[in-house]
Motif scaffolding. Structure first.
Motif, short mmCIF file in Angstrom:
data_model
loop_
_atom_site.label_atom_id
_atom_site.label_comp_id
_atom_site.label_asym_id
_atom_site.label_seq_id
_atom_site.Cartn_x
_atom_site.Cartn_y
_atom_site.Cartn_z
N LYS A 194 0.82 -1.21 0.00
CA LYS A 194 0.00 0.00 0.00
C LYS A 194 0.86 1.26 0.00
N ALA A 195 1.88 1.28 0.86
CA ALA A 195 2.73 2.46 0.94
C ALA A 195 3.45 2.73 -0.38
N LEU A 196 3.94 1.69 -1.02
CA LEU A 196 4.67 1.88 -2.28
C LEU A 196 3.74 2.26 -3.42
N LEU A 197 2.54 1.71 -3.44
CA LEU A 197 1.59 2.10 -4.47
C LEU A 197 1.21 3.57 -4.33
N GLU A 198 1.10 4.04 -3.09
CA GLU A 198 0.73 5.43 -2.85
C GLU A 198 1.91 6.39 -2.97
N SER A 199 3.13 5.86 -3.05
CA SER A 199 4.33 6.71 -3.09
C SER A 199 4.53 7.39 -4.44
N GLY A 200 3.94 6.82 -5.49
CA GLY A 200 4.15 7.36 -6.83
C GLY A 200 5.45 6.90 -7.47
N LEU A 201 6.19 6.02 -6.81
CA LEU A 201 7.47 5.55 -7.35
C LEU A 201 7.28 4.51 -8.45
N ALA A 220 11.97 3.73 0.90
CA ALA A 220 10.55 3.68 1.25
C ALA A 220 10.19 2.34 1.87
N VAL A 221 10.71 1.25 1.30
CA VAL A 221 10.46 -0.08 1.87
C VAL A 221 11.02 -0.16 3.28
N ARG A 222 12.24 0.31 3.44
CA ARG A 222 12.88 0.26 4.76
C ARG A 222 12.09 1.08 5.78
N SER A 223 11.59 2.24 5.34
CA SER A 223 10.83 3.09 6.25
C SER A 223 9.58 2.38 6.77
N GLY A 264 10.73 -9.15 15.07
CA GLY A 264 12.05 -9.78 15.10
C GLY A 264 12.36 -10.50 13.80
N LEU A 265 11.36 -11.15 13.20
CA LEU A 265 11.58 -11.81 11.91
C LEU A 265 11.88 -10.79 10.82
N ILE A 266 11.17 -9.66 10.85
CA ILE A 266 11.41 -8.61 9.84
C ILE A 266 12.83 -8.08 9.97
N ARG A 267 13.29 -7.85 11.21
CA ARG A 267 14.65 -7.34 11.40
C ARG A 267 15.68 -8.36 10.92
N ARG A 268 15.48 -9.63 11.30
CA ARG A 268 16.48 -10.64 10.96
C ARG A 268 16.58 -10.86 9.45
N HIS A 269 15.46 -11.02 8.81
CA HIS A 269 15.49 -11.40 7.40
C HIS A 269 15.61 -10.21 6.45
N MET A 270 15.32 -9.00 6.91
CA MET A 270 15.33 -7.85 6.01
C MET A 270 16.16 -6.68 6.53
N LEU A 271 15.74 -6.06 7.63
CA LEU A 271 16.39 -4.82 8.05
C LEU A 271 17.85 -5.01 8.43
N GLN A 272 18.20 -6.13 9.05
CA GLN A 272 19.57 -6.37 9.49
C GLN A 272 20.29 -7.41 8.63
N ASN A 273 19.73 -7.68 7.46
CA ASN A 273 20.29 -8.70 6.58
C ASN A 273 21.14 -8.03 5.50
N GLU A 274 22.45 -8.25 5.59
CA GLU A 274 23.36 -7.63 4.61
C GLU A 274 23.35 -8.36 3.26
N LEU A 275 22.70 -9.53 3.20
CA LEU A 275 22.64 -10.28 1.94
C LEU A 275 21.46 -9.77 1.12
N CYS A 276 21.60 -8.56 0.61
CA CYS A 276 20.50 -7.88 -0.06
C CYS A 276 21.02 -7.19 -1.32
N SER A 277 20.21 -7.19 -2.37
CA SER A 277 20.57 -6.53 -3.62
C SER A 277 19.42 -5.66 -4.10
N LEU A 278 19.77 -4.57 -4.75
CA LEU A 278 18.80 -3.69 -5.38
C LEU A 278 18.95 -3.88 -6.88
N VAL A 279 17.93 -4.43 -7.53
CA VAL A 279 18.03 -4.84 -8.93
C VAL A 279 17.08 -4.01 -9.78
#
Length: 738
Positions: free
Chosen positions: A66-73, A110-113, A194-209
């Motif tokens: 919802k947030a990304l659809l409303e962001s206009g990005l 925006a996703v991180r926020s 805690g799952l969100i932090r472990r798998h996403m926010l604190q996960n350095e194995l991430c790529s922007l494609v």
């Protein structure tokens, strides 16, 4: 602190003249989990990842989506979004379609926020309940994805853990694992964050494609292929390369392969049973509204359909109906914003929406149409699926949608129009063989014409027009459509157990009273020419056929020719011969030797035609040109007993495919709308088991004669595949708004 994210930029196919549309593509944020599947409790781990996936972006009202659809990005959520557990290290992906390369970092921020906000302020209870309902429903529902047996669904669940050391049955125990997940969520408010932090926010194995369309992609690919051919010839010489090609063709022509194939265990016609069972569909009436009941073992799920006649509308409204069907359940109602309405739907039902369908009555069933005037009509179908204990709640939702939707949220309407256009646009190239077939048969009868208007490339032009239409004007048109559709009356159909059908029956009087439903009004009298005009597209050139230029280096082809009428012995023999030809001579000449990924020859006896199409074909023009000589040569060849046996058993498996309870109930209802009864299907299967070599020989002659009368030829292909042959056999060139 934010984790640095590596950037990957890539390109995909686009036309040279794609212009501004090539400036937007797909931006994905992809995480690879730190844990591998051989080091975790796979049942718990996979359950957690799937729950996060549904919770965060499972539908448009989920918080990140919802947030990304409303962001206009971007314009809508890309189909790449989701969890992939097919590898040792699973991945989590969120992708936005219609996004500019320059906004990639903004998208990640925006996703991180949103994720940080969820972790800091808590996850709304409604989102958790919506996700829990989706999980419970998906586990209860018997599904056959892509037509595969339900047993394969269960076997794949076993395989998920078995490949990495778990016992095969452990990943089947959904309910126990889901109950443990619910307890952890209830007992520990920090569990999901805690799952969100472990798998996403604190996960350095991430790529922007970023993947952007570019005409350079096709040019580079063509140069690369040419260089590979030159290197191959230089390395082994032309003579050795030609000799290798001749050995390959000799291998393809080697008849001993058939003898080896006969060693594989198979079934014979004698092993097949004549079809049994009875059609469960019953026609009743509630408050004067026709009510159809299909009693099936649905595992406690109720499938309800409300079919409103679309043919009470003038032809000019038809192009708008597929978008109306998308928007009517996604714009909110009775003062409830769209996201709140969607969350309520998600926490109540397992699916809620509308769709279009058009029915054709075969010539032999016309007498039944005179007795049942609702057969052979065009419909807009509202539907929901819900657990038996929530049936009353689902009817309240449907009543609110029908009586309270006003499409006043024009911003949401614009979002949906963009999403609708993007979805059709993205489907054109992967499904171009289907789009080609719609064009090839669109003037055959009313049913095929409406199919093209609603589902063919005509709908792409409509979708592009909707994106340019003022949202307030579009809202007024949709309000008018809803008002007139409600005035047209309806049929009702339910597929459920006896208990579920009884629950529906108890709710119907109040639902009918609240919505003002009545029996369907008669269809409006319209000329076929009014619908034919809606399929006309802007073109260059002259001719009966059509050529559509698409991005990429591949082609698709389709045409149709006359076939035997429905419910005749000839139509059954035609199906057997078509199976033989598809998996024999056409497979060998067009797929194996010609390089097409797929080739299909299939009768549609209800419309009296035989359809030919190719899929991912490097030589679509040559495939169309080869059809008649191939069928003419095959008509001179007798069929031996082994060929007949394989063709009959193969056709039987196609036509007697097991169905889920929901699909079986819906098929019976659609048969009724077409004027067909279940007895016709059983008689057809009995006739199929008695098809002989002589029957197939006569069918082969009919096909050869029909091929000489094939109608409009349609080709979709990339510019690099264009040839004088294709342009001559098609004539008209149509530029798609891609």
């Amino acid at each position: 602190p934010a984790v640095p994210v590596p950037r990957v930029d890539a390109e995909g196919p686009a036309d040279e003249d794609s212009g501004a549309q090539a400036e937007k593509g797909i931006i994905s944020l992809v995480w690879r989990t730190k844990e591998s599947l051989d080091t975790v409790d796979i049942s718990r781990f996979s359950m957690e990842l799937f729950f996060l996936d549904e919770l965060l972006w499972g539908d448009d009202c989920a918080p990140v989506a919802k947030a990304l659809l409303e962001s206009g990005l971007g314009e809508d959520i890309a189909p790449q979004t989701g969890v992939d557990l097919s590898c040792r290290f699973p991945t989590i992906c969120f992708a936005l379609r219609g996004a500019a390369r320059k906004d990639a970092r903004k998208l990640r921020a925006a996703v991180r926020s949103v994720l940080e906000d969820l972790c800091g302020h808590g996850i709304p209870r409604g989102d958790i309940e919506r996700t829990a309902m989706a999980f419970d429903f998906n586990n209860r529902e018997i599904k056959r994805p892509d037509g595969s047996p339900y047993a394969l669904v269960l076997l794949r669940r076993c395989l998920r853990g078995w490949l990495y050391g778990a016992k095969p049955w452990e990943t089947l125990l959904f309910r126990a694992e889901f109950a443990r997940l619910r307890r952890r969520i209830e007992q520990d408010p920090s569990y999901l964050p805690g799952l969100i932090r472990r798998h996403m926010l604190q996960n350095e194995l991430c790529s922007l494609v970023t993947v952007m369309p570019s005409a350079r992609w096709g040019r580079r690919r063509a140069r690369g292929e040419a260089a590979a051919v030159r290197a191959l010839l230089a390395g082994q010489g032309r003579r050795r390369a030609v000799a290798a090609l001749e050995r390959m063709r000799a291998f393809q022509d080697d008849a001993s392969g058939d003898a080896k194939a006969s060693l594989v265990p198979g079934i014979s016609v004698a092993d097949l049973r004549e079809p049994g069972g009875k059609v469960s569909l019953r026609k009743l009436s509630v408050e004067g509204v026709p009510f159809f009941v299909s009693r099936e073992p649905t595992n406690g799920i109720v499938y309800f359909e409300l079919a409103c006649p679309a043919d009470i509308l003038p032809p000019a409204d038809y192009p708008y109906l597929p978008f109306f069907a998308l928007a009517v359940s996604q714009c909110g109602w009775k003062g409830l914003p769209w996201d709140k309405a969607a969350a309520l739907v998600g926490s109540t039902t397992g699916g809620f929406g509308a769709s279009t369908c058009t029915m054709h009555v075969p010539d032999c069933c016309v007498p039944r149409k005179e007795q049942e005037p609702e057969t052979g009509r065009d419909w807009l179908v509202f539907s929901f699926k819900v657990l038996e204990e929530r049936v009353a709640d689902a009817f309240h939702l449907l009543a609110d949608c029908l009586t309270g939707t006003d499409f006043s949220d024009t911003a949401r309407l614009s979002e949906l129009a963009a999403s609708y256009y993007n979805s059709i646009k993205a489907s054109v190239v992967p499904n171009a063989h289907i789009f080609a077939l719609y064009r090839a048969v669109c003037l055959l009868n009313h049913n095929k014409t409406v199919d093209e208007i609603w589902n063919g490339v005509s709908s792409l032009f409509t979708a592009e027009k909707l994106c340019r239409t003022d949202a307030a004007l579009l809202a007024r048109r949709l309000r008018s459509l809803l008002k007139r559709i409600r005035q047209g009356g309806a049929l009702m159909h339910v597929t459920a157990t006896a208990q579920g059908a009884a629950a529906v029956r108890r709710c119907l009087p109040a639902f009918i009273g609240e919505t003002g439903l009545h029996a369907p009004l008669p269809a409006r009298v319209r000329a076929d020419s009014q619908f034919h005009a809606l399929t006309k597209l802007p073109f260059r050139g002259r001719g009966e056929g059509e050529l559509f230029v698409i991005p990429g280096e591949i082609g698709f082809a389709a045409c149709a020719m006359p076939g035997a009428p429905f419910a005749t012995p000839e139509s059954v023999a035609d199906s057997v011969y078509a199976h033989y030809a598809t998996h024999g001579l056409l497979w060998k000449e067009i797929r194996t030797a010609g390089g097409a990924y797929g080739v299909y020859l299939s009768p549609n006896s209800a419309s009296g035609c035989i359809r030919f199409l190719t899929y991912r074909d490097p030589m679509p023009g040559a495939s169309l040109a080869a059809l008649e000589p191939l069928l003419r040569a095959a008509a001179e060849k007798p069929f031996d007993a082994a060929e007949v046996e394989k063709a009959v058993t193969g056709t039987y498996s196609d036509e007697n495919c097991p169905l889920t309870p929901a699909a079986k109930g819906r098929r019976e209802f659609l048969w009724w709308l077409c004027g067909i009864d279940g007895g016709m299907h059983r008689r057809r299967l009995r006739q199929l088991l008695s098809v002989s070599g002589a029957d197939m020989q006569r069918a082969a002659v009919r096909f050869a004669e029909a091929a000489a009368m094939s109608g409009k030829k349609v080709v979709f292909c990339g510019k690099s595949l264009l040839s004088p042959e294709i342009q001559e056999m098609t004539g008209k060139t149509i530029v798609l708004p891609l």
